[in-house]
Scaffold this motif. Sequence first.
Motif, mmCIF file in Angstrom:
data_model
loop_
_atom_site.group_PDB
_atom_site.id
_atom_site.type_symbol
_atom_site.label_atom_id
_atom_site.label_comp_id
_atom_site.label_asym_id
_atom_site.label_seq_id
_atom_site.Cartn_x
_atom_site.Cartn_y
_atom_site.Cartn_z
ATOM 1 N N GLY A 106 0.787 -1.229 0.000
ATOM 2 C CA GLY A 106 0.000 0.000 0.000
ATOM 3 C C GLY A 106 0.820 1.280 0.000
ATOM 4 O O GLY A 106 0.258 2.375 0.008
ATOM 5 N N MET A 107 2.151 1.173 -0.005
ATOM 6 C CA MET A 107 2.990 2.373 0.072
ATOM 7 C C MET A 107 2.993 3.185 -1.223
ATOM 8 O O MET A 107 3.295 4.370 -1.201
ATOM 9 C CB MET A 107 4.432 2.015 0.448
ATOM 10 N N PHE A 108 2.635 2.551 -2.336
ATOM 11 C CA PHE A 108 2.649 3.320 -3.586
ATOM 12 C C PHE A 108 1.688 4.495 -3.508
ATOM 13 O O PHE A 108 1.954 5.553 -4.076
ATOM 14 C CB PHE A 108 2.337 2.436 -4.802
ATOM 15 N N LYS A 109 0.611 4.352 -2.767
ATOM 16 C CA LYS A 109 -0.358 5.450 -2.651
ATOM 17 C C LYS A 109 0.222 6.636 -1.874
ATOM 18 O O LYS A 109 -0.346 7.721 -1.889
ATOM 19 C CB LYS A 109 -1.652 4.961 -2.011
ATOM 20 N N MET A 110 1.349 6.450 -1.196
ATOM 21 C CA MET A 110 1.999 7.542 -0.456
ATOM 22 C C MET A 110 2.788 8.468 -1.385
ATOM 23 O O MET A 110 3.174 9.555 -0.988
ATOM 24 C CB MET A 110 2.951 6.971 0.601
ATOM 25 N N ILE A 111 3.032 8.033 -2.605
ATOM 26 C CA ILE A 111 3.779 8.850 -3.568
ATOM 27 C C ILE A 111 2.830 9.920 -4.120
ATOM 28 O O ILE A 111 1.715 9.608 -4.519
ATOM 29 C CB ILE A 111 4.320 7.968 -4.724
ATOM 30 N N PRO A 112 3.272 11.169 -4.144
ATOM 31 C CA PRO A 112 2.411 12.225 -4.701
ATOM 32 C C PRO A 112 1.959 11.882 -6.123
ATOM 33 O O PRO A 112 2.706 11.280 -6.901
ATOM 34 C CB PRO A 112 3.306 13.462 -4.692
ATOM 35 N N SER A 113 0.743 12.279 -6.465
ATOM 36 C CA SER A 113 0.139 11.894 -7.748
ATOM 37 C C SER A 113 0.925 12.393 -8.957
ATOM 38 O O SER A 113 0.882 11.779 -10.009
ATOM 39 C CB SER A 113 -1.306 12.388 -7.817
ATOM 40 N N HIS A 114 1.670 13.482 -8.811
ATOM 41 C CA HIS A 114 2.431 13.983 -9.963
ATOM 42 C C HIS A 114 3.672 13.142 -10.259
ATOM 43 O O HIS A 114 4.306 13.322 -11.290
ATOM 44 C CB HIS A 114 2.813 15.462 -9.760
ATOM 45 N N LEU A 115 4.007 12.207 -9.364
ATOM 46 C CA LEU A 115 5.129 11.310 -9.606
ATOM 47 C C LEU A 115 4.594 9.988 -10.156
ATOM 48 O O LEU A 115 4.260 9.077 -9.425
ATOM 49 C CB LEU A 115 5.921 11.065 -8.320
ATOM 50 N N SER A 116 4.517 9.891 -11.450
ATOM 51 C CA SER A 116 3.998 8.684 -12.097
ATOM 52 C C SER A 116 5.019 7.555 -12.000
ATOM 53 O O SER A 116 6.201 7.775 -11.713
ATOM 54 C CB SER A 116 3.712 8.971 -13.574
ATOM 55 N N LYS A 117 4.567 6.342 -12.262
ATOM 56 C CA LYS A 117 5.486 5.197 -12.293
ATOM 57 C C LYS A 117 6.568 5.424 -13.343
ATOM 58 O O LYS A 117 7.723 5.068 -13.139
ATOM 59 C CB LYS A 117 4.724 3.900 -12.576
ATOM 60 N N ARG A 118 6.181 6.048 -14.459
ATOM 61 C CA ARG A 118 7.170 6.329 -15.513
ATOM 62 C C ARG A 118 8.243 7.299 -15.020
ATOM 63 O O ARG A 118 9.431 7.081 -15.231
ATOM 64 C CB ARG A 118 6.470 6.888 -16.748
ATOM 65 N N LEU A 119 7.828 8.358 -14.339
ATOM 66 C CA LEU A 119 8.795 9.330 -13.815
ATOM 67 C C LEU A 119 9.680 8.675 -12.752
ATOM 68 O O LEU A 119 10.896 8.909 -12.734
ATOM 69 C CB LEU A 119 8.078 10.558 -13.247
ATOM 70 N N LEU A 120 9.086 7.864 -11.886
ATOM 71 C CA LEU A 120 9.893 7.157 -10.888
ATOM 72 C C LEU A 120 10.932 6.261 -11.565
ATOM 73 O O LEU A 120 12.076 6.188 -11.134
ATOM 74 C CB LEU A 120 9.008 6.321 -9.966
ATOM 75 N N TYR A 121 10.525 5.599 -12.637
ATOM 76 C CA TYR A 121 11.465 4.749 -13.370
ATOM 77 C C TYR A 121 12.594 5.592 -13.972
ATOM 78 O O TYR A 121 13.772 5.233 -13.889
ATOM 79 C CB TYR A 121 10.760 3.958 -14.472
ATOM 80 N N LEU A 122 12.245 6.727 -14.561
ATOM 81 C CA LEU A 122 13.264 7.589 -15.162
ATOM 82 C C LEU A 122 14.254 8.098 -14.116
ATOM 83 O O LEU A 122 15.436 8.249 -14.391
ATOM 84 C CB LEU A 122 12.606 8.756 -15.900
#
Length: 170
Positions: A106-122
């Motif tokens: 459930g920790m993924f929901k703690m990431i601000p919405s403007h940080l997409s999975k794609r941006l996190l990967y980059l």
Amino acid sequence: MTSVLAIDLGGSSGRAVLAEISKNGQIKLKEVTRFGDYMITNGQKVSWNFSKLMNEIKKAIMLAEKITPNFDSLAVDTWGVDFGVLDDSGQLKTDPRAYRDSYTNGMFKMIPSHLSKRLLYLETGIQSMEINTLFQILAQKKLGLLEVTDSILLMPDLINYHLTGEKKQN
């Protein structure tokens, strides 16, 4: 001839391999030891038994010294997402939590919405999975485990710190 001791730690077992590299580039490998049972499950909490892990590594170093006295180098390879939290005196606060622990669910929901999975990967170069270090840090922060800490060391750095007394962080 160059000789290197490689410590390879997996999720359920570890091994130490001595590599001897001749001047013409030929490599001879010799398994020094294998060990396991360094995971602790206490209820739902899953951790690495760090003192047992270090004892096995030190034993592997001594066994390697008997085969090749004064080998040239030591390398440690582990699972890539777990870490130890040190207090202000440089002591490990508790055994490192294992990526197999469900505390990151459930920790993924703690990431601000403007940080997409794609941006996190980059930014990180790693697939977004809740076992990753980022999510473990968020989970530990949520549990209040990171309030007083001097540093966080990924497992290979933590092991090297316990062998040498020197913290090397990137």
